[in-house]
Design a protein around this motif. Sequence first.
Motif, PDB file in Angstrom:
ATOM      1  N   LEU A  15     -10.306   9.785  20.777  1.00 28.46           N
ATOM      2  CA  LEU A  15     -11.068   9.990  19.540  1.00 28.46           C
ATOM      3  C   LEU A  15     -10.206   9.747  18.307  1.00 28.46           C
ATOM      4  O   LEU A  15     -10.676   9.181  17.305  1.00 28.46           O
ATOM      5  N   VAL A  16      -8.940  10.164  18.360  1.00 28.37           N
ATOM      6  CA  VAL A  16      -8.051   9.980  17.216  1.00 28.37           C
ATOM      7  C   VAL A  16      -7.845   8.500  16.920  1.00 28.37           C
ATOM      8  O   VAL A  16      -7.716   8.097  15.754  1.00 28.37           O
ATOM      9  N   GLU A  17      -7.823   7.683  17.960  1.00 24.66           N
ATOM     10  CA  GLU A  17      -7.583   6.251  17.774  1.00 24.66           C
ATOM     11  C   GLU A  17      -8.699   5.554  17.008  1.00 24.66           C
ATOM     12  O   GLU A  17      -8.512   4.441  16.519  1.00 24.66           O
ATOM     13  N   VAL A  18      -9.851   6.206  16.885  1.00 27.63           N
ATOM     14  CA  VAL A  18     -10.923   5.684  16.030  1.00 27.63           C
ATOM     15  C   VAL A  18     -10.680   6.240  14.627  1.00 27.63           C
ATOM     16  O   VAL A  18     -10.815   7.432  14.395  1.00 27.63           O
ATOM     17  N   GLU A  19     -10.311   5.386  13.706  1.00 28.45           N
ATOM     18  CA  GLU A  19      -9.981   5.813  12.344  1.00 28.45           C
ATOM     19  C   GLU A  19     -11.270   6.148  11.588  1.00 28.45           C
ATOM     20  O   GLU A  19     -11.912   5.292  11.007  1.00 28.45           O
ATOM     21  N   SER A  20     -11.631   7.415  11.599  1.00 31.22           N
ATOM     22  CA  SER A  20     -12.937   7.827  11.060  1.00 31.22           C
ATOM     23  C   SER A  20     -12.777   8.586   9.739  1.00 31.22           C
ATOM     24  O   SER A  20     -13.229   9.713   9.597  1.00 31.22           O
ATOM     25  N   ILE A  21     -12.128   7.950   8.781  1.00 31.51           N
ATOM     26  CA  ILE A  21     -11.927   8.562   7.471  1.00 31.51           C
ATOM     27  C   ILE A  21     -13.278   8.762   6.792  1.00 31.51           C
ATOM     28  O   ILE A  21     -14.140   7.884   6.829  1.00 31.51           O
ATOM     29  N   VAL A  22     -13.458   9.909   6.192  1.00 34.80           N
ATOM     30  CA  VAL A  22     -14.737  10.244   5.562  1.00 34.80           C
ATOM     31  C   VAL A  22     -15.103   9.201   4.506  1.00 34.80           C
ATOM     32  O   VAL A  22     -14.250   8.668   3.795  1.00 34.80           O
ATOM     33  N   LEU A  34     -18.442   8.147  20.369  1.00 35.18           N
ATOM     34  CA  LEU A  34     -18.804   9.396  21.034  1.00 35.18           C
ATOM     35  C   LEU A  34     -20.169   9.275  21.708  1.00 35.18           C
ATOM     36  O   LEU A  34     -20.364   9.779  22.821  1.00 35.18           O
ATOM     37  N   TYR A  35     -21.087   8.603  21.056  1.00 36.89           N
ATOM     38  CA  TYR A  35     -22.420   8.374  21.640  1.00 36.89           C
ATOM     39  C   TYR A  35     -22.298   7.577  22.943  1.00 36.89           C
ATOM     40  O   TYR A  35     -22.963   7.888  23.941  1.00 36.89           O
ATOM     41  N   GLN A  36     -21.390   6.595  22.943  1.00 41.04           N
ATOM     42  CA  GLN A  36     -21.164   5.793  24.147  1.00 41.04           C
ATOM     43  C   GLN A  36     -20.559   6.635  25.268  1.00 41.04           C
ATOM     44  O   GLN A  36     -20.973   6.538  26.437  1.00 41.04           O
ATOM     45  N   LEU A  37     -19.592   7.475  24.917  1.00 33.15           N
ATOM     46  CA  LEU A  37     -18.945   8.317  25.924  1.00 33.15           C
ATOM     47  C   LEU A  37     -19.940   9.274  26.572  1.00 33.15           C
ATOM     48  O   LEU A  37     -19.960   9.439  27.798  1.00 33.15           O
ATOM     49  N   ILE A  38     -20.750   9.907  25.745  1.00 33.42           N
ATOM     50  CA  ILE A  38     -21.737  10.849  26.281  1.00 33.42           C
ATOM     51  C   ILE A  38     -22.806  10.107  27.076  1.00 33.42           C
ATOM     52  O   ILE A  38     -23.185  10.514  28.178  1.00 33.42           O
ATOM     53  N   GLY A  39     -23.268   9.006  26.506  1.00 32.95           N
ATOM     54  CA  GLY A  39     -24.331   8.243  27.163  1.00 32.95           C
ATOM     55  C   GLY A  39     -23.928   7.645  28.496  1.00 32.95           C
ATOM     56  O   GLY A  39     -24.790   7.337  29.329  1.00 32.95           O
ATOM     57  N   SER A  40     -22.630   7.474  28.717  1.00 33.41           N
ATOM     58  CA  SER A  40     -22.164   6.899  29.980  1.00 33.41           C
ATOM     59  C   SER A  40     -22.141   7.914  31.117  1.00 33.41           C
ATOM     60  O   SER A  40     -22.003   7.546  32.291  1.00 33.41           O
ATOM     61  N   LEU A  41     -22.279   9.196  30.802  1.00 33.48           N
ATOM     62  CA  LEU A  41     -22.286  10.226  31.832  1.00 33.48           C
ATOM     63  C   LEU A  41     -23.589  10.149  32.630  1.00 33.48           C
ATOM     64  O   LEU A  41     -24.667   9.925  32.057  1.00 33.48           O
ATOM     65  N   PRO A  42     -23.538  10.323  33.944  1.00 35.15           N
ATOM     66  CA  PRO A  42     -24.739  10.182  34.780  1.00 35.15           C
ATOM     67  C   PRO A  42     -25.915  11.032  34.308  1.00 35.15           C
ATOM     68  O   PRO A  42     -27.068  10.596  34.364  1.00 35.15           O
ATOM     69  N   TYR A  43     -25.640  12.253  33.888  1.00 35.52           N
ATOM     70  CA  TYR A  43     -26.736  13.140  33.453  1.00 35.52           C
ATOM     71  C   TYR A  43     -27.530  12.509  32.310  1.00 35.52           C
ATOM     72  O   TYR A  43     -28.763  12.577  32.286  1.00 35.52           O
TER      73      TYR A  43
END
Length: 567
Positions: A15-22, A34-43
């Motif tokens: 997550l840190v490697e994504v430079e998400s400056i406000v 993050l959406y991709q990470l969650i969406g890749s979970l089987p559930y």
Amino acid sequence: MLSSREEVLKLTNELVEVESIVNTIGEIDMANRLYQLIGSLPYFQKNPSYVIKPVTEHDEIERYNVLALVKGTKEKSNKTVILMGHMDTVGIEDYGKLKDMACFPDELMKALSNEALPNLIKEHLDSGQWHFGRGVLDMKSGVASHFFLLKYYSEHPEKLSGNLVLLAECDEEDSSHGVLSALGDLKGWREEHQLDYLALINSDFVAPRFEGDRNRYIYKGTVGKLLPSFFITGSETHAGSCFEGLDPNYLAAELTRQISYNPDLCDESLGETTVPPVSLKQTDFKPTYTIQTALSAYVYFNFFIHSWSPKDVLIKLKDQAELAFNHALSKLAERHRKYCERSGQHYSELPWKPRVIIYEDMQKLLVDQYGETFLQHMEKFKTKLLLDKTLETRMFAARVVEEEWNWMKDKSPAIIMFYSSLYSPRIEMTGKNEREQNLLKALDGAVEALQPHYPYPIVTRNYFPYVCDMSCVALSDDEEGIRAVTENNPGWGTKHYVNYEAIREINVPVVNIGPYGHDAHNRYERMEILYSTEMVPNLTNEVICRLLGMDSKQTAQLLADETITKG
């Protein structure tokens, strides 16, 4: 104990490697990742509607939140715990020549090892027990901790009684557009899935309160933040005839002296005391140099509260402004007298009188005098002012006051008080209802259960001491307190708006169990790995289990077994 360290640390780095400056496109990249990470979970592949990435509403730039829902099947229950954390960070300019490494912890720590560092920072770096980088502490390790628990329960919903909702929000570091927009999504899911929100666990960072402080803090509730602002008018004069006018900068300076660092303006509640207010801006409105004094000045202050309402603060600060005005005029008269004695000029009393006006009182006076003519003019003025996208909310409010002041018949020097930015509401967790009592009991039990596994004291306190998005999920203020904000913000309804009733509709008890470290918002930002990757998810899980009526020891063993099997 859950075996969470390696997985939470790995995800933190990712997550840190994504430079998400406000307020940059990086916020979009972070939400997508993050959406991709969650969406890749089987559930979530089986239940795709249980993870969403809604765009923020009433926002001037494009960005997104991520929300995910896991429904437990151990027993049918509507009981739900919300896990919240923000995805954005502050900037990286403070890293200087190392800013290209700021979001790559391993590279950054290697580079820092070649620098001359302060003793404590070098000790932490050399120990291997601390992790450095922008966002590792504030607060991507907190998001990683929440993700760790969401992932496990998505893989084993049969072990979960009730439900978990993850809210990863954007824009925490600026104006809280993320969480304020997410209130509608939380409400929508509550109605659609018949969720009963028992509590919200935030995971923002915690830090020592003073040098040598060894405690790791968990916070119940949070400090409130206001931005009381002062538009100060004077009487313009040539600098060569300075006593013939009243310099608003002189008044502004005395106002700052009276308010900044003033311990009488610390709000003490439940045995805890806010830090005093401090000036965040002091300026005048002269566009260029002239030999004349300014017509007006502008000052605003950070102001933290625990138990005071926004109305209380206006009343207290009006008293302070009147003291400052009186003191400034008294000192001015003294200096004028001394000048006349030295120069041989005739002394006469200066005409100025103290005058402090609360914004809503000035506006009421103008409406009484001019009616619809004034209201229509100001509506057009604000509409035109909104076209300037470079004008942020605080300066927008000041320009509105400046224009309204032009309508005042009495132009004698004055201080006009108002609010010019977001009010982050205070939250007091006192056990005033059953939900608060249950959360406090669960928290105390969690700390008692986990303390033997950690060498430093884990201590609960009543108010999270920094501004955070917990302020936007519950209200301790009554309607009169909120009205003091809405009626005294000149940009309300145009440049600035918050649906405080939407906050009141969610109104969920909150605690903050977050990563521990030093120097958030600093080039040496770092987290202690043991507490942040092991204790935080364990404490959070313990609270979840106690709130949802689950056997935390059994759940912990299952989690540990699962982690060992995967290892």
